[in-house]
Write an enzyme that holds these catalytic residues in place. Structure first.
Site, PDB file in Angstrom:
ATOM      1  CG  ASN A 199      -2.053   1.005   1.081  1.00 55.42           C
ATOM      2  OD1 ASN A 199      -1.890   2.182   1.377  1.00 55.42           O
ATOM      3  ND2 ASN A 199      -3.202   0.543   0.613  1.00 55.42           N
ATOM      4  CD  GLU A 421      -5.263  12.474  -2.373  1.00 55.74           C
ATOM      5  OE1 GLU A 421      -4.663  12.510  -1.275  1.00 55.74           O
ATOM      6  OE2 GLU A 421      -6.140  11.638  -2.657  1.00 55.74           O
ATOM      7  CG  HIS A 489     -12.075   7.757  -0.976  1.00 59.26           C
ATOM      8  ND1 HIS A 489     -11.989   6.798  -1.959  1.00 59.26           N
ATOM      9  CD2 HIS A 489     -13.386   8.114  -0.919  1.00 59.26           C
ATOM     10  CE1 HIS A 489     -13.185   6.599  -2.480  1.00 59.26           C
ATOM     11  NE2 HIS A 489     -14.051   7.389  -1.872  1.00 59.26           N
ATOM     12  CD  GLU A 514      -8.467   2.629  -4.547  1.00 61.04           C
ATOM     13  OE1 GLU A 514      -8.372   3.651  -5.243  1.00 61.04           O
ATOM     14  OE2 GLU A 514      -8.206   2.610  -3.337  1.00 61.04           O
TER      15      GLU A 514
END
Length: 719
Positions: A199, A421, A489, A514
């Site tokens: 990740n 973001e 998110h 995703e």
């Protein structure tokens, strides 16, 4: 403020006073008597509890307390009971949005006031016993001998009765984006290394540490869910397993210094929750997590509405398009970098022309909104550079005419959804938050998808530490001031906060669609998530993928979506959210317009939800009635083994006839071998109808059920 619909509120208080009274065990049962909690003080004054369900032990005697930093006594033992208070509570409240229009909140409560004899400090442990489980929290009244203190460790235990089967993801301070592992508790240690997949930000801490919401199944057939509710001004809880004794202990996310939580009395912790039943469907139906949160804090909620949307996101995720505008710059400084004279890379997704295409598609098919990512400057070096001033959230790229897009969307009756973001530069986001939200309002954006990709700035902080939990909450409450809905998110997993702040209409906080473009997720992943991640709140899972071979979207990406089309349709029912995306490209939907019709029809806000079949990891079947209509929708998602689902339609009105459109796997459908094989049939149903429907491996079915008159049913077979 939305009014609570009160059926009954009864408070009965019983007090036992006296500092020298001996501590004795005390039991509190749920309103239906099936769940029973016992509180006691052990010989050394350590508080402890146990829990049973229908006479079967669920949690054995488990101790409670805190290790306080730089404190020789801490809050672990040497307690005496100085007061007990019992009460009952019964209300029915109306959520702004939800899986039903009314939620019953009924419990019996015990509050135990403890005094630590050696320090004369007080701590209250409050237990609420519901028909579906137990919630408890710690409270610290204002007092002379306990003001500021630092939690070094919370020592809450959950002592299991055996080596249960668990559905778990590895404990991690920075991500929940893992595939679920199904194993015995004793096997967690051996499975841990393989469970930790890559990740962009991750910090694991233990060979036996797992995350909540954790689901377990006992050999006797009890389903147990461990989680928390009302996570506010505190760090998120993981669970550390003593796999010799099968005892979980709370493990709080630390900050950069290793401290777990900073407390100022008066204070309270989040609720620790245990949901239990011998029927898996009851776990899905539980609203205990919401009930342990405060009522709505927003006076006027009329601006909070469910949203069905499309967007350019899947282009970027698959690699077909890029977030960034140019390849000219290895580094960007906002306000200095000359974008006007830069060379476009011809892969940028958020262009005026491309976004108009999505607006046209949304308008044609009745979608509420369009989400655009990569519209604002700064994406060229946005990730992995520990960069503070990464975005300003207001300046578009040269090829995205914000005003033209805004006006075009408005002319088509479509709302634009903003994207923020943060690149986990939290200080930068908070600096810009007021101006960014005002910018949204000025341009007609009523919802925002925020993101926290990458390692947190300030450096060394974790995504789920107390400081970040406070930040996420600050952003939600600030958004409410501007009447903006939030879909966060990479933020901390939800704990029912949306009851209080319903403008939090979605979170990711788990492995979403995703990852189907990042190598794929397990075919049964969506049969676990409703038992775990969704217990605390809805997920922006972004379903609706029709092209499973990602190389057909981007030849350089050989990922495969491990699902059938029928399974993707069912997710709109089984993965509850008031925010639902049709995530695939318009051209892929245009190839399967008959299947796409279900996505257009399916509701998002529900009058009633019924859980027809459920077994974690294997299958889930849910029926929901749309709020404000007589329409019902059914979704079934299936795991890796083909299965025949059998359901009754006895939830329909007895005096009405309906047309059911069934979108199912074809006989030869398979998530890997033949995922686009589906069948659609229309039949007449009533409340005596029954259905036996095969679901393929990684498949499922979806049904729309709409009231019809006799003229509409002519020529259709009766089920």
């Amino acid at each position: 403020m939305r009014k609570l619909k009160m059926k009954q509120l009864l408070i009965i208080t019983c007090l036992w006073l006296g500092f020298t009274a001996p501590a004795v065990a005390q039991k509190v049962a749920s309103p239906n008597g099936e769940v029973q909690m016992q509180f006691e003080l052990l010989e050394d004054g350590t508080p402890a509890y146990s829990l049973s369900y229908k006479g079967k032990p669920v949690v054995k005697t488990s101790t409670l307390g805190f290790k306080i930093k730089d404190d020789e006594h801490s809050l672990l033992n040497d307690f005496e009971v100085i007061e007990r208070e019992e009460s009952q509570f019964d209300e029915t409240w109306e959520p702004v949005w939800g899986e039903e229009s009314e939620i019953l909140n009924k419990y019996n409560e015990l509050a135990v006031v403890l005094n630590q004899k050696s320090t004369n400090r007080e701590m209250i442990i409050r237990f609420r016993v519901f028909n579906d489980g137990l919630g408890f929290r710690y409270e610290f009244p204002q007092q002379q001998n306990l003001g500021h203190f630092i939690v070094e460790d919370e020592k809450t235990q959950f002592a299991m009765t055996g080596d249960h089967t668990a559905f778990w993801i590895p404990g991690d301070y920075d991500t929940q984006e893992y595939d679920y592992i199904e194993s015995k508790l004793s096997e967690i240690r051996g499975e841990m290394e393989g469970s930790i997949t890559d990740n962009l930000s991750q910090t694991s801490f233990s060979d036996t540490g797992v995350q909540t919401s954790l689901l377990m199944k006992t050999d006797e057939g009890l389903y147990i869910n461990l989680h928390e509710a009302a996570l506010l001004d505190y760090s998120a809880m993981h669970l550390e397993l003593d796999d010799e004794n099968m005892i979980f202990e709370s493990w709080l996310t630390p900050d950069v210094t290793g401290n777990k939580a900073y407390m100022i009395a008066p204070a309270k912790t989040p609720w620790r929750t245990i949901i239990v039943s011998d029927d898996a469907r009851d776990i899905l139906a539980s609203r205990m997590t919401y009930n342990l949160n405060d009522p709505v804090a927003i006076d006027d909620t009329s601006w909070i509405k469910p949203v069905k949307y499309v967007g350019v996101w899947w282009e970027m995720i698959t690699g077909k398009s890029s977030w960034h505008y140019t390849n000219d710059f290895p580094a960007v400084k906002l306000g200095e970098t000359d974008y006007e004279n830069a060379t476009p890379n011809d892969t940028h997704g958020a262009t005026t022309k491309n976004v108009k295409r999505y607006i046209d598609f949304a308008a044609k098919h009745g979608f509420d909104g369009v989400l655009v990512e990569g519209w604002n400057i700064g994406w060229e070096d946005w990730f992995g550079n520990s960069k503070d001033y990464v975005f300003d959230f207001m300046t578009p790229y040269p090829d995205f005419d914000l005003e033209e897009v805004r006006d075009y969307a408005k002319s088509k009756g479509v709302e634009m959804i903003m994207h923020h973001e943060t690149s986990s530069s939290v200080r930068n986001y908070e600096r810009h938050l007021d101006s960014a939200y005002q910018f949204m309002k000025d341009h007609g954006y009523n919802a925002v998808k925020s993101g926290y990709v990458g390692d947190i700035l300030p450096r060394g902080e974790n995504h789920y530490s107390q400081w970040l939990v406070d930040h996420y909450q600050y952003a939600i409450e600030k958004a409410a001031d501007y009447e903006i809905m939030v879909n966060a998110h990479e933020a901390v997993r939800p704990t029912g906060i949306a009851r209080t702040w319903p403008n939090l209409i979605g979170n990711e906080s788990a492995r979403g669609t995703e990852y189907q473009a990042f190598g794929g997720s397990k075919p049964n992943h969506v049969t676990v998530l409703p038992f775990t991640r969704l217990i605390g709140g809805p997920m922006d899972y972004t379903p609706g993928i029709f092209e499973m071979d990602i190389s057909k979207v981007n030849p350089e990406n050989e990922s495969w979506v491990n699902s059938t089309i029928a399974n993707q349709l069912a997710l709109y029912v089984t993965m509850y959210s008031p925010l639902q995306m049709a995530a695939d490209l318009p051209e892929n939907y245009e190839r399967f317009m008959d299947a796409f019709q279900f996505i257009k029809d399916v509701g998002m806000d529900w009058q009633k939800s019924l859980y027809l079949e459920a077994e974690p990891g294997d299958y889930i079947t849910i029926a929901r009635k749309e709020k404000g209509t007589n329409d019902w929708f059914v979704g079934n998602v299936n795991g890796e083994q083909p299965r025949t689902s059998k359901i009754k339609f006895d939830f329909l009105d007895g005096d009405k006839t309906y047309i059911a459109t069934i979108y199912s796997d074809a006989k030869d459908a398979h998530y890997k071998d033949n995922p686009q094989a589906y069948e659609i049939k229309k039949v007449v149903v009533n409340n005596k109808s029954k259905l036996s429907q095969r679901s393929a491996a990684g498949g499922g079915y979806a049904i729309s059920i709409m009231e019809a008159d006799k003229s509409e049913t002519r020529g259709l077979r009766k089920l």
